[in-house]
Structures are given as structure tokens and as C-alpha cells.
Design a protein around this motif. Sequence first.
Motif, PDB file in Angstrom:
ATOM      1  N   ILE A  13       0.937  -1.010  -0.089  1.00 31.79           N
ATOM      2  CA  ILE A  13      -0.295  -0.170  -0.212  1.00 31.79           C
ATOM      3  C   ILE A  13       1.200   1.176   0.071  1.00 31.79           C
ATOM      4  O   ILE A  13       2.190   1.135   0.984  1.00 31.79           O
ATOM      5  N   VAL A  14       0.512   1.515  -0.796  1.00 30.50           N
ATOM      6  CA  VAL A  14       1.475   3.843  -1.306  1.00 30.50           C
ATOM      7  C   VAL A  14       0.553   4.401  -0.951  1.00 30.50           C
ATOM      8  O   VAL A  14      -0.982   4.429  -0.846  1.00 30.50           O
ATOM      9  N   ILE A  15       0.545   5.286   0.679  1.00 34.56           N
ATOM     10  CA  ILE A  15       0.384   6.407   0.586  1.00 34.56           C
ATOM     11  C   ILE A  15       0.206   7.802   0.233  1.00 34.56           C
ATOM     12  O   ILE A  15       1.295   8.632   0.102  1.00 34.56           O
ATOM     13  N   GLY A  16      -0.574   7.900  -0.726  1.00 31.82           N
ATOM     14  CA  GLY A  16      -0.368   9.360  -1.523  1.00 31.82           C
ATOM     15  C   GLY A  16      -0.518   9.624  -3.147  1.00 31.82           C
ATOM     16  O   GLY A  16       0.479   8.523  -2.971  1.00 31.82           O
ATOM     17  N   ALA A  17      -1.056  10.173  -3.583  1.00 33.88           N
ATOM     18  CA  ALA A  17      -0.834  10.079  -5.260  1.00 33.88           C
ATOM     19  C   ALA A  17      -0.088  11.425  -5.975  1.00 33.88           C
ATOM     20  O   ALA A  17      -0.742  11.774  -6.885  1.00 33.88           O
ATOM     21  N   GLY A  21       3.911   8.939  -4.274  1.00 34.32           N
ATOM     22  CA  GLY A  21       3.672   8.520  -4.006  1.00 34.32           C
ATOM     23  C   GLY A  21       3.732   7.305  -5.467  1.00 34.32           C
ATOM     24  O   GLY A  21       3.244   6.450  -6.191  1.00 34.32           O
ATOM     25  N   ALA A  22       2.744   8.696  -6.930  1.00 34.04           N
ATOM     26  CA  ALA A  22       3.723   7.530  -7.870  1.00 34.04           C
ATOM     27  C   ALA A  22       4.126   6.973  -8.526  1.00 34.04           C
ATOM     28  O   ALA A  22       4.406   5.807  -8.843  1.00 34.04           O
ATOM     29  N   SER A  23       5.577   7.732  -8.086  1.00 36.65           N
ATOM     30  CA  SER A  23       7.190   7.026  -8.842  1.00 36.65           C
ATOM     31  C   SER A  23       6.941   5.293  -7.569  1.00 36.65           C
ATOM     32  O   SER A  23       7.819   4.737  -8.286  1.00 36.65           O
ATOM     33  N   ALA A  24       6.857   5.665  -6.429  1.00 37.23           N
ATOM     34  CA  ALA A  24       7.514   4.500  -5.822  1.00 37.23           C
ATOM     35  C   ALA A  24       6.374   3.156  -5.600  1.00 37.23           C
ATOM     36  O   ALA A  24       6.999   2.429  -6.440  1.00 37.23           O
ATOM     37  N   ALA A  25       5.057   3.872  -6.368  1.00 39.76           N
ATOM     38  CA  ALA A  25       3.912   3.239  -6.367  1.00 39.76           C
ATOM     39  C   ALA A  25       4.570   2.183  -8.131  1.00 39.76           C
ATOM     40  O   ALA A  25       4.735   0.732  -8.429  1.00 39.76           O
ATOM     41  N   ARG A  26       5.106   3.122  -9.166  1.00 47.21           N
ATOM     42  CA  ARG A  26       5.730   2.689 -10.677  1.00 47.21           C
ATOM     43  C   ARG A  26       6.666   2.263 -10.357  1.00 47.21           C
ATOM     44  O   ARG A  26       7.063   0.314 -10.592  1.00 47.21           O
ATOM     45  N   ALA A  27       8.054   2.220  -9.325  1.00 51.09           N
ATOM     46  CA  ALA A  27       8.969   1.112  -9.440  1.00 51.09           C
ATOM     47  C   ALA A  27       8.641   0.178  -8.511  1.00 51.09           C
ATOM     48  O   ALA A  27       9.069  -1.006  -9.151  1.00 51.09           O
ATOM     49  N   PHE A  28       7.818  -0.243  -8.237  1.00 52.02           N
ATOM     50  CA  PHE A  28       7.152  -1.358  -7.038  1.00 52.02           C
ATOM     51  C   PHE A  28       6.607  -2.459  -8.085  1.00 52.02           C
ATOM     52  O   PHE A  28       6.550  -3.488  -8.320  1.00 52.02           O
ATOM     53  N   GLY A  32       7.545  -6.356 -11.086  1.00 55.00           N
ATOM     54  CA  GLY A  32       6.308  -7.298 -10.622  1.00 55.00           C
ATOM     55  C   GLY A  32       5.127  -7.227  -9.237  1.00 55.00           C
ATOM     56  O   GLY A  32       4.301  -8.555  -9.010  1.00 55.00           O
ATOM     57  N   ILE A  33       5.177  -5.990  -8.557  1.00 52.35           N
ATOM     58  CA  ILE A  33       4.093  -6.422  -7.297  1.00 52.35           C
ATOM     59  C   ILE A  33       2.889  -5.482  -7.805  1.00 52.35           C
ATOM     60  O   ILE A  33       2.954  -4.461  -7.882  1.00 52.35           O
ATOM     61  N   ALA A  34       1.863  -6.440  -6.929  1.00 54.00           N
ATOM     62  CA  ALA A  34       0.627  -5.304  -7.015  1.00 54.00           C
ATOM     63  C   ALA A  34       1.178  -4.083  -6.443  1.00 54.00           C
ATOM     64  O   ALA A  34       0.929  -4.349  -4.848  1.00 54.00           O
ATOM     65  N   VAL A  35      -0.132  -3.341  -6.619  1.00 58.44           N
ATOM     66  CA  VAL A  35       0.257  -1.988  -5.906  1.00 58.44           C
ATOM     67  C   VAL A  35      -1.424  -1.700  -5.761  1.00 58.44           C
ATOM     68  O   VAL A  35      -1.770  -0.835  -6.267  1.00 58.44           O
ATOM     69  N   THR A  36      -1.456  -0.559  -3.766  1.00 58.61           N
ATOM     70  CA  THR A  36      -2.164  -0.385  -3.717  1.00 58.61           C
ATOM     71  C   THR A  36      -1.953   1.100  -3.519  1.00 58.61           C
ATOM     72  O   THR A  36      -1.018   1.268  -2.647  1.00 58.61           O
ATOM     73  N   VAL A  37      -2.752   2.555  -4.445  1.00 62.31           N
ATOM     74  CA  VAL A  37      -1.984   3.917  -3.808  1.00 62.31           C
ATOM     75  C   VAL A  37      -3.608   4.416  -3.370  1.00 62.31           C
ATOM     76  O   VAL A  37      -4.857   4.353  -3.737  1.00 62.31           O
ATOM     77  N   LEU A  38      -3.423   4.539  -2.112  1.00 62.36           N
ATOM     78  CA  LEU A  38      -4.717   5.815  -1.339  1.00 62.36           C
ATOM     79  C   LEU A  38      -4.517   6.935  -1.275  1.00 62.36           C
ATOM     80  O   LEU A  38      -3.122   7.567  -0.534  1.00 62.36           O
ATOM     81  N   ILE A 164      -1.198  -1.276 -10.956  1.00 58.43           N
ATOM     82  CA  ILE A 164      -1.152  -0.228  -9.826  1.00 58.43           C
ATOM     83  C   ILE A 164      -2.814  -0.465  -9.395  1.00 58.43           C
ATOM     84  O   ILE A 164      -3.585   0.242 -10.676  1.00 58.43           O
ATOM     85  N   THR A 165      -3.372   0.140  -8.720  1.00 61.07           N
ATOM     86  CA  THR A 165      -5.091  -0.103  -8.272  1.00 61.07           C
ATOM     87  C   THR A 165      -4.877   1.553  -7.356  1.00 61.07           C
ATOM     88  O   THR A 165      -4.401   1.287  -6.769  1.00 61.07           O
ATOM     89  N   LEU A 166      -5.586   2.252  -8.388  1.00 60.49           N
ATOM     90  CA  LEU A 166      -5.660   3.620  -7.699  1.00 60.49           C
ATOM     91  C   LEU A 166      -6.983   3.958  -6.977  1.00 60.49           C
ATOM     92  O   LEU A 166      -8.621   3.671  -7.594  1.00 60.49           O
ATOM     93  N   GLN A 167      -7.070   4.160  -4.962  1.00 65.50           N
ATOM     94  CA  GLN A 167      -8.597   4.225  -4.330  1.00 65.50           C
ATOM     95  C   GLN A 167      -8.259   5.950  -3.898  1.00 65.50           C
ATOM     96  O   GLN A 167      -7.640   6.151  -3.522  1.00 65.50           O
ATOM     97  N   THR A 168      -9.288   6.927  -4.749  1.00 63.00           N
ATOM     98  CA  THR A 168      -9.042   8.048  -4.739  1.00 63.00           C
ATOM     99  C   THR A 168      -9.933   8.436  -3.176  1.00 63.00           C
ATOM    100  O   THR A 168     -11.194   7.267  -2.737  1.00 63.00           O
ATOM    101  N   ASP A 169      -9.839   9.759  -2.895  1.00 59.08           N
ATOM    102  CA  ASP A 169     -11.412  10.294  -1.524  1.00 59.08           C
ATOM    103  C   ASP A 169     -10.959   8.420  -0.315  1.00 59.08           C
ATOM    104  O   ASP A 169     -12.333   8.539  -0.368  1.00 59.08           O
TER     105      ASP A 169
END
Length: 363
Positions: A13-17, A21-28, A32-38, A164-169
Motif C-alpha cells: 500500500i502506498v499512501i499518497g498519489a 507516491g506515484a513514483s514509488a508505486a511505479r517502481a514496485f 511485478g508487485i501489485a500496488v494499491t495507492v490510497l 497499480i490500483t488507485l483508490q481516490t477519496d
Amino acid sequence: MDILHSTSQHKLIVIGAGIAGASAARAFAGRGIAVTVLERDQPASGGSGNPVAVVRAEPGGAHNPISTLSAAGVSWLIDWMAQHGQSVPHDFCGVIRMTRDARRHQKLVTLAQTAPSALLRELDLAEASALCGQTVADAGFLLPQAGWLQPRALVDALLEHPLITLQTDSAVQTLQQDEAKRWHLTLADGSQLESELVVLASAFAAPLLSLAYGIASARGQLSYLPERVDKPLQMVVCRDGYITPAVNGMHTIGATIQTNDDDAHARLEDDLENFQRLQSLLPDFANDAALLQSGRVSWRGVTQDRLPLVGRMAEGLYASLTHGARGITCAPLCGEWLAAMALGEDSPLPVEWQRWLDPLRFL
């Protein structure tokens, strides 16, 4: 099952988009690691949402951490953009850099004598003016590997990945670790998430932790100047502020910086301050402060040494925070470095960076 009491499990889980946050999510995700961005609002809704960002290194000696980090960040970002950034409006047109005083100018003169001209070149006033297309206020230096890009488009491009799965709000209210070293997050809507690995990538997430990490909030306001076809500007010009070439019909000028200031409204006095910045850069470009239009107001996390907090905070908890005014330049590289660190890979950066950027260094 009651959604308010159910717990969904996630690998990372990455907190912040924003850009961090977007850079960290893309790197993981690239590994090959599934990432949820909150994201508590929408992507790039904070400091990463400015209409234009300047991408440049901060010239300095080989042992200057800010210089080293920003130079490596520019190089990494330019390479990434060449491979993946076709959708991101940008122009690495070069930057004219002036200094605030004679002492700093002479230091850069000395540096330019040994630096490759592809990275730094001394310019007299006439050369600088000819290169950028307008009369500059002083002699300066050319940074060829520099320019501008649109941050929101870069954030969108980084998040555009099938893993990468993005969850807004999705504002995170609590963050706690259990005895099994797994992290539990509670969101504002009462839903709960669980993950082996969490990356804090928003300064707004810092209050989730009980310790003080030396983070301050800095308010900044931009001003805009409508493009004038009779005064084309070919490069970014900067000193203690900057003006960009016209993008979508507007030059961006900035930025003010105020700490402990939570006023979200654009202020006339800030536009006047930005007008003075403009005069110190291009004294003949605009002769009336009334030509400026109030621009975007946003906040950035900053530290006293002007370096970000990047690295391991606890088992399974990492940070990429407080990139300040250099977020677009440095956060993408820091995301790559953070993923390598968390996954036990060889570091792509010198070992001393772990000490420079240690998120616990102010405790």
C-alpha cells in the motif's frame, strides 16, 4: 459481511498519489508487485498539481548532497521520459541559472571550469540573453539538461500500470502494526486494509505516526503572465524564483514560500512578491504588476536541511516524503531507490545517500 469491520489484504500500500507516491508505486509495479495507492483527494492534488514544474539540477560541489541528488534525479527522469513519457507535455529546453550574490557566482564559475559543458556552462549577460530570447538581469550559467514538464501528466503516466490500483477519496485515519509485523490501516469511511508493506508518500500522512520527523509545511503561490508573441521566451530563467516559457498561453512565475500559513486563498501581496522575482530575472519583460494573474496555492512538506525523508522507518514501513520544491526532479529516482532498498536489491545510488536521506535523522 459488514464492510466497516472487514479487512482487505494487500501486498503493498502506498499512501499518497502525488509525485512521490506515484513514483514509488511505479517502481514496485515495475518489479511485478501489485500496488494499491490510497489518495485522500485526487492524484496530484497537492504540490504535484502545479501547471508547470521546472526540472533542473542545483549546481554545487561533488560533496553537496542537494547537488548530487538533483543531478542524479534529472538524469534518471530524462531517461525515463524518453522511454515512457511520450504522453507528458515537456520541453528540456535548458535553464539559465543566475545567483543571488557575487560569492555564489564565483563558486559556480570555479565549478563550471571543470564541469562538462553538457551539464554547466558559464554565460555572460549577452550570451544568456541571446539563448533565452529576452534580456536577463545578470550574467549566469546554462544548464543544458533541464527544462519543464507538466506534473499532473507525469503523475498520471507513472500510475498508468496494470499492477497499480488507485483508490481516490481514501483518507487514512490510523496506521498500526500488529504482533505479526503486518500493518493495519483504517480509512475515513471505516473500512480496514492490511498489508505486509506500506510506503508513506504524503506529508499529510506523517501525523499517523506518533514521533516527530522534522516536517514543516510550506505554502507557495504561483503567478501567471499571459504569453506575448512579441516577447518569446525560449528557456526557463531562475534565481531565487523562476519564470517558464509560455505553456498553454501562460508563463508561470514563482514561487512564494511561507511556513505556518494555512491560507488557501491567492493573495495580491504574493503576486507582488512574484513580480519582484520577475524583475530580478527579466527586468524588461513586464513593466506592470497588474499584468500578473494570481496562480495556484499549494503546500509542500519540507525539512530543515532541504533534503527529503526517504528510506526505512520500521519493519515493513518506508517513506518518501518532503521532496519540497524539487519533487518532480528527485522523487522519481527516490521511488526507484526505495523499491530497491525494500526488496533487498543492490542500491542504484551511493551508500552515503542512506545517511543523507534517512527518514529518522531528525529524531
